[in-house]
Design a protein around this motif. Structure first.
Motif, mmCIF file in Angstrom:
data_model
loop_
_atom_site.group_PDB
_atom_site.id
_atom_site.type_symbol
_atom_site.label_atom_id
_atom_site.label_comp_id
_atom_site.label_asym_id
_atom_site.label_seq_id
_atom_site.Cartn_x
_atom_site.Cartn_y
_atom_site.Cartn_z
ATOM 1 N N ARG A 229 0.834 -1.209 0.000
ATOM 2 C CA ARG A 229 0.000 0.000 0.000
ATOM 3 C C ARG A 229 0.870 1.261 0.000
ATOM 4 N NH1 ARG A 229 -1.620 2.855 4.271
ATOM 5 N NH2 ARG A 229 -1.221 1.166 5.751
ATOM 6 N N LEU A 230 1.934 1.244 0.792
ATOM 7 C CA LEU A 230 2.818 2.405 0.860
ATOM 8 C C LEU A 230 3.564 2.625 -0.456
ATOM 9 C CD1 LEU A 230 4.282 2.049 4.469
ATOM 10 C CD2 LEU A 230 2.666 3.782 3.665
ATOM 11 N N ARG A 231 3.939 1.559 -1.128
ATOM 12 C CA ARG A 231 4.596 1.719 -2.435
ATOM 13 C C ARG A 231 3.651 2.386 -3.431
ATOM 14 N NH1 ARG A 231 9.409 -0.654 -2.403
ATOM 15 N NH2 ARG A 231 9.690 -2.415 -0.979
ATOM 16 N N GLY A 232 2.385 1.980 -3.386
ATOM 17 C CA GLY A 232 1.409 2.615 -4.263
ATOM 18 C C GLY A 232 1.233 4.078 -3.937
ATOM 19 N N LEU A 233 1.177 4.398 -2.646
ATOM 20 C CA LEU A 233 1.052 5.797 -2.223
ATOM 21 C C LEU A 233 2.259 6.606 -2.682
ATOM 22 C CD1 LEU A 233 -0.436 7.975 -0.517
ATOM 23 C CD2 LEU A 233 0.910 7.164 1.448
ATOM 24 N N ALA A 234 3.460 6.056 -2.496
ATOM 25 C CA ALA A 234 4.675 6.761 -2.900
ATOM 26 C C ALA A 234 4.686 7.015 -4.402
ATOM 27 C CB ALA A 234 5.909 5.959 -2.490
ATOM 28 N N ALA A 235 4.250 6.024 -5.184
ATOM 29 C CA ALA A 235 4.204 6.201 -6.630
ATOM 30 C C ALA A 235 3.233 7.315 -7.004
ATOM 31 C CB ALA A 235 3.800 4.892 -7.304
ATOM 32 N N ASP A 236 2.090 7.353 -6.345
ATOM 33 C CA ASP A 236 1.100 8.392 -6.632
ATOM 34 C C ASP A 236 1.624 9.785 -6.286
ATOM 35 O OD1 ASP A 236 -0.681 6.462 -7.469
ATOM 36 O OD2 ASP A 236 -1.799 6.414 -5.579
ATOM 37 N N LEU A 237 2.440 9.862 -5.228
ATOM 38 C CA LEU A 237 2.907 11.160 -4.731
ATOM 39 C C LEU A 237 4.290 11.534 -5.251
ATOM 40 C CD1 LEU A 237 1.767 10.872 -0.992
ATOM 41 C CD2 LEU A 237 0.612 12.080 -2.865
ATOM 42 N N GLY A 238 4.915 10.659 -6.011
ATOM 43 C CA GLY A 238 6.252 10.945 -6.521
ATOM 44 C C GLY A 238 7.320 10.913 -5.444
ATOM 45 N N LEU A 239 7.156 10.043 -4.435
ATOM 46 C CA LEU A 239 8.095 9.951 -3.327
ATOM 47 C C LEU A 239 9.051 8.780 -3.517
ATOM 48 C CD1 LEU A 239 5.644 10.536 -0.327
ATOM 49 C CD2 LEU A 239 7.352 12.156 -1.205
ATOM 50 N N LEU A 240 10.268 8.929 -3.010
ATOM 51 C CA LEU A 240 11.220 7.829 -2.959
ATOM 52 C C LEU A 240 10.771 6.828 -1.901
ATOM 53 C CD1 LEU A 240 14.531 9.924 -2.940
ATOM 54 C CD2 LEU A 240 13.426 8.868 -4.926
ATOM 55 N N THR A 241 11.157 5.570 -2.052
ATOM 56 C CA THR A 241 10.859 4.545 -1.050
ATOM 57 C C THR A 241 12.164 3.932 -0.563
ATOM 58 O OG1 THR A 241 10.588 2.804 -2.719
ATOM 59 C CG2 THR A 241 8.611 4.010 -2.046
ATOM 60 N N THR A 242 12.319 3.858 0.743
ATOM 61 C CA THR A 242 13.532 3.304 1.326
ATOM 62 C C THR A 242 13.209 2.059 2.146
ATOM 63 O OG1 THR A 242 13.424 4.604 3.371
ATOM 64 C CG2 THR A 242 14.548 5.615 1.477
ATOM 65 N N GLY A 243 14.254 1.302 2.461
ATOM 66 C CA GLY A 243 14.154 0.161 3.353
ATOM 67 C C GLY A 243 15.285 0.215 4.355
ATOM 68 N N SER A 244 14.982 -0.102 5.604
ATOM 69 C CA SER A 244 15.963 0.076 6.668
ATOM 70 C C SER A 244 15.682 -0.873 7.817
ATOM 71 C CB SER A 244 15.925 1.517 7.204
ATOM 72 O OG SER A 244 15.922 2.472 6.170
ATOM 73 N N SER A 245 16.711 -1.150 8.614
ATOM 74 C CA SER A 245 16.540 -2.046 9.750
ATOM 75 C C SER A 245 15.975 -1.342 10.973
ATOM 76 C CB SER A 245 17.882 -2.678 10.123
ATOM 77 O OG SER A 245 18.791 -1.695 10.597
ATOM 78 N N ASP A 246 16.237 -0.030 11.118
ATOM 79 C CA ASP A 246 15.921 0.677 12.375
ATOM 80 C C ASP A 246 16.639 -0.017 13.529
ATOM 81 O OD1 ASP A 246 14.855 2.454 14.184
ATOM 82 O OD2 ASP A 246 12.761 1.868 13.880
#
Length: 287
Positions: A229-246
């Motif tokens: 869902r977040l990937r779809g939101l990012a695509a709609d908004l033109g945002l980068l997507t990251t992945g991290s361990s925290d």
């Protein structure tokens, strides 16, 4: 190329020193790691001095923010740590951490928990004291089984029985300040519902319009459906997507490199940054 853009050291609420963190990142097979302690850049010097040859360090911070009563964490990368307005706001947040933690200790004692400020201060050491240190004290006392178990309405979650507010940035101000300091902003774990209330997608859209660069999608607190869902939101908004361990060392179960960022996204983050640049280890180079 393996890239982890969210990790904490003893400069805030991790259990690895900055030097141990970068060595452990290299041992975990990472090529790039970001040091993103809460509201502080205090670990930079030690991390840089100990940086292994094969590892590149991205300097950053995780900024404490609040929007309409909801806690928001903003990852800021490659900003100028000396920029005065952002430095002043980070100092205000840090200065409020001690009285806030003392208030939470008092609330816990009122609830019958035999925790002391001295215990929490010992756990925090030289780091910027925060809820994970109090949570660790609750684990030591046998009140909860794990640090995560302390972040519930019964104890330390937002609005919980022992919760206390602190000075926090408006996330729109955080985006503005980081941009002015030449940095890049990524909204951390935006749908981590187990931590408490999350900002609505409409707020993420408003932040994107205000200059937010990306959202952290691949994270231990996001299940597969949430990540999609977040990937779809990012695509709609033109945002980068990251992945991290925290990563927080032994304080949490996540491992360095458990989730990683696509090299193309990392390249775009470094391209956008003007306040600072990734630092390859002595004798090393990015691959």
């Amino acid at each position: 190329m393996r890239i982890d853009l969210h990790a904490h050291s003893t400069a805030s609420d991790g259990t690895d020193s900055p030097a141990e963190l970068v060595r452990n990142a290299a041992d975990a097979g990472l090529d790039v790691v970001a040091l993103t302690d809460h509201d502080t850049v205090g670990g930079y010097g030690e991390a840089l001095a100990a940086l292994p040859a094969r590892l590149t360090l991205v300097t950053g911070a995780e900024l404490s923010c609040r929007l309409d009563g909801t806690g928001v964490h903003m990852l800021a990368y490659l900003f100028d740590p000396e920029e005065p307005e952002l430095a002043r706001e980070r100092e205000l947040v840090r200065d409020d951490r001690v009285p806030r933690a003392r208030t939470m200790v008092g609330k816990l004692r009122d609830l019958g928990v035999d925790v002391t400020w001295e215990q929490v201060a010992r756990i925090a050491g030289d780091g910027s004291v925060g809820r994970p240190h109090i949570a660790t004290a609750l684990v030591e006392l046998g009140v909860v089984a794990t640090v995560s178990d302390a972040f519930t309405p019964d104890w330390l979650a937002d609005g919980g029985r022992a919760y206390a507010e602190k000075h926090e940035l408006d996330p729109f101000d955080a985006v503005r300040l980081v941009k002015a300091a030449g940095g890049v902003t990524v909204l951390a774990h935006p749908a981590a519902v187990k931590r408490g209330r999350c900002v609505p997608e409409s707020a993420i859209a408003e932040l994107a319009a205000a200059g937010l660069d990306g959202i952290e999608v691949d994270h231990m607190d996001h299940d597969a459906d949430t990540r999609a869902r977040l990937r779809g939101l990012a695509a709609d908004l033109g945002l980068l997507t990251t992945g991290s361990s925290d990563y927080h060392g032994s304080r949490k179960t996540c491992r360095l490199g458990e989730y990683t960022t696509d090299p193309e996204v990392y390249g775009e983050i470094t391209r956008r940054a003007t306040g600072a640049f990734p630092v390859p280890g002595a004798g090393g180079r990015e691959r």
